[in-house]
Motif scaffolding. Structure first.
Motif, PDB file in Angstrom:
ATOM      1  N   PRO A 249      -5.199  -6.845  -7.229  1.00 39.33           N
ATOM      2  CA  PRO A 249      -5.221  -6.013  -6.025  1.00 39.33           C
ATOM      3  C   PRO A 249      -5.737  -6.807  -4.820  1.00 39.33           C
ATOM      4  O   PRO A 249      -6.624  -7.647  -4.953  1.00 39.33           O
ATOM      5  N   LYS A 250      -5.108  -6.533  -3.655  1.00 40.27           N
ATOM      6  CA  LYS A 250      -5.526  -7.214  -2.425  1.00 40.27           C
ATOM      7  C   LYS A 250      -6.037  -6.181  -1.439  1.00 40.27           C
ATOM      8  O   LYS A 250      -5.365  -5.184  -1.182  1.00 40.27           O
ATOM      9  N   LYS A 251      -7.207  -6.437  -0.890  1.00 38.12           N
ATOM     10  CA  LYS A 251      -7.786  -5.525   0.082  1.00 38.12           C
ATOM     11  C   LYS A 251      -7.547  -6.068   1.483  1.00 38.12           C
ATOM     12  O   LYS A 251      -7.891  -7.217   1.779  1.00 38.12           O
ATOM     13  N   VAL A 252      -6.934  -5.231   2.333  1.00 35.39           N
ATOM     14  CA  VAL A 252      -6.674  -5.582   3.728  1.00 35.39           C
ATOM     15  C   VAL A 252      -7.254  -4.453   4.567  1.00 35.39           C
ATOM     16  O   VAL A 252      -6.699  -3.349   4.590  1.00 35.39           O
ATOM     17  N   GLY A 253      -8.374  -4.707   5.213  1.00 31.16           N
ATOM     18  CA  GLY A 253      -9.061  -3.641   5.938  1.00 31.16           C
ATOM     19  C   GLY A 253      -9.535  -2.599   4.939  1.00 31.16           C
ATOM     20  O   GLY A 253     -10.166  -2.942   3.936  1.00 31.16           O
ATOM     21  N   GLN A 254      -9.169  -1.344   5.187  1.00 28.94           N
ATOM     22  CA  GLN A 254      -9.551  -0.288   4.246  1.00 28.94           C
ATOM     23  C   GLN A 254      -8.500  -0.040   3.176  1.00 28.94           C
ATOM     24  O   GLN A 254      -8.724   0.722   2.244  1.00 28.94           O
ATOM     25  N   ASP A 255      -7.333  -0.669   3.344  1.00 30.10           N
ATOM     26  CA  ASP A 255      -6.244  -0.450   2.395  1.00 30.10           C
ATOM     27  C   ASP A 255      -6.298  -1.454   1.249  1.00 30.10           C
ATOM     28  O   ASP A 255      -6.646  -2.613   1.437  1.00 30.10           O
ATOM     29  N   ILE A 256      -5.897  -0.980   0.079  1.00 31.22           N
ATOM     30  CA  ILE A 256      -5.817  -1.832  -1.101  1.00 31.22           C
ATOM     31  C   ILE A 256      -4.369  -1.820  -1.568  1.00 31.22           C
ATOM     32  O   ILE A 256      -3.779  -0.755  -1.756  1.00 31.22           O
ATOM     33  N   TYR A 257      -3.794  -3.005  -1.739  1.00 32.72           N
ATOM     34  CA  TYR A 257      -2.385  -3.142  -2.115  1.00 32.72           C
ATOM     35  C   TYR A 257      -2.278  -3.516  -3.590  1.00 32.72           C
ATOM     36  O   TYR A 257      -2.960  -4.419  -4.056  1.00 32.72           O
ATOM     37  N   PHE A 258      -1.387  -2.801  -4.271  1.00 31.07           N
ATOM     38  CA  PHE A 258      -1.104  -3.061  -5.683  1.00 31.07           C
ATOM     39  C   PHE A 258       0.396  -3.260  -5.832  1.00 31.07           C
ATOM     40  O   PHE A 258       1.187  -2.594  -5.168  1.00 31.07           O
TER      41      PHE A 258
ATOM     42  N   VAL B 205       2.009  -0.078  -4.138  1.00 31.98           N
ATOM     43  CA  VAL B 205       1.127   1.073  -3.974  1.00 31.98           C
ATOM     44  C   VAL B 205       0.050   0.686  -2.978  1.00 31.98           C
ATOM     45  O   VAL B 205      -0.568  -0.372  -3.101  1.00 31.98           O
ATOM     46  N   ILE B 206      -0.138   1.538  -1.975  1.00 33.36           N
ATOM     47  CA  ILE B 206      -1.188   1.310  -0.978  1.00 33.36           C
ATOM     48  C   ILE B 206      -2.182   2.453  -1.102  1.00 33.36           C
ATOM     49  O   ILE B 206      -1.803   3.618  -1.009  1.00 33.36           O
ATOM     50  N   ALA B 207      -3.436   2.114  -1.335  1.00 27.32           N
ATOM     51  CA  ALA B 207      -4.475   3.127  -1.506  1.00 27.32           C
ATOM     52  C   ALA B 207      -5.634   2.820  -0.560  1.00 27.32           C
ATOM     53  O   ALA B 207      -5.832   1.672  -0.165  1.00 27.32           O
ATOM     54  N   ASP B 208      -6.372   3.868  -0.221  1.00 26.59           N
ATOM     55  CA  ASP B 208      -7.538   3.657   0.641  1.00 26.59           C
ATOM     56  C   ASP B 208      -8.835   4.130  -0.017  1.00 26.59           C
ATOM     57  O   ASP B 208      -9.880   4.158   0.605  1.00 26.59           O
ATOM     58  N   CYS B 209      -8.739   4.497  -1.277  1.00 30.02           N
ATOM     59  CA  CYS B 209      -9.901   4.972  -2.027  1.00 30.02           C
ATOM     60  C   CYS B 209     -10.535   3.793  -2.774  1.00 30.02           C
ATOM     61  O   CYS B 209      -9.841   3.118  -3.549  1.00 30.02           O
ATOM     62  N   PRO B 210     -11.804   3.512  -2.563  1.00 23.92           N
ATOM     63  CA  PRO B 210     -12.436   2.377  -3.230  1.00 23.92           C
ATOM     64  C   PRO B 210     -12.341   2.425  -4.759  1.00 23.92           C
ATOM     65  O   PRO B 210     -12.229   1.390  -5.404  1.00 23.92           O
TER      66      PRO B 210
END
Length: 59
Positions: free
Chosen positions: A44-53, A18-23
């Motif tokens: 969760p890993k944050k890469v730029g504005q995206d957060i990967y789950f 899952v890739i999300a951009d909402c904080p």
């Protein structure tokens, strides 16, 4: 959360990315996944504005 709909169609052992951009998702996605009986594979890993789950179906 569309991810929950996708998880319902998956088999045990499969992992959904899952890739999300909402904080707020940094906290809400793991909470909802566990609440519905799924397993968060990694933190969760944050890469730029995206957060990967990565969420595993365990049933």
């Amino acid at each position: 959360m569309y991810a929950l709909d996708a998880l319902k169609t998956m088999k045990a052992g499969q992992i959904l990315q899952v890739i999300a951009d909402c904080p707020q998702s940094f906290r809400s996605v793991p909470e909802e996944a566990v609440k519905h009986g799924y397993q968060l594979v990694t933190e969760p890993k944050k890469v730029g504005q995206d957060i990967y789950f990565y969420i595993r179906v365990i049933k």
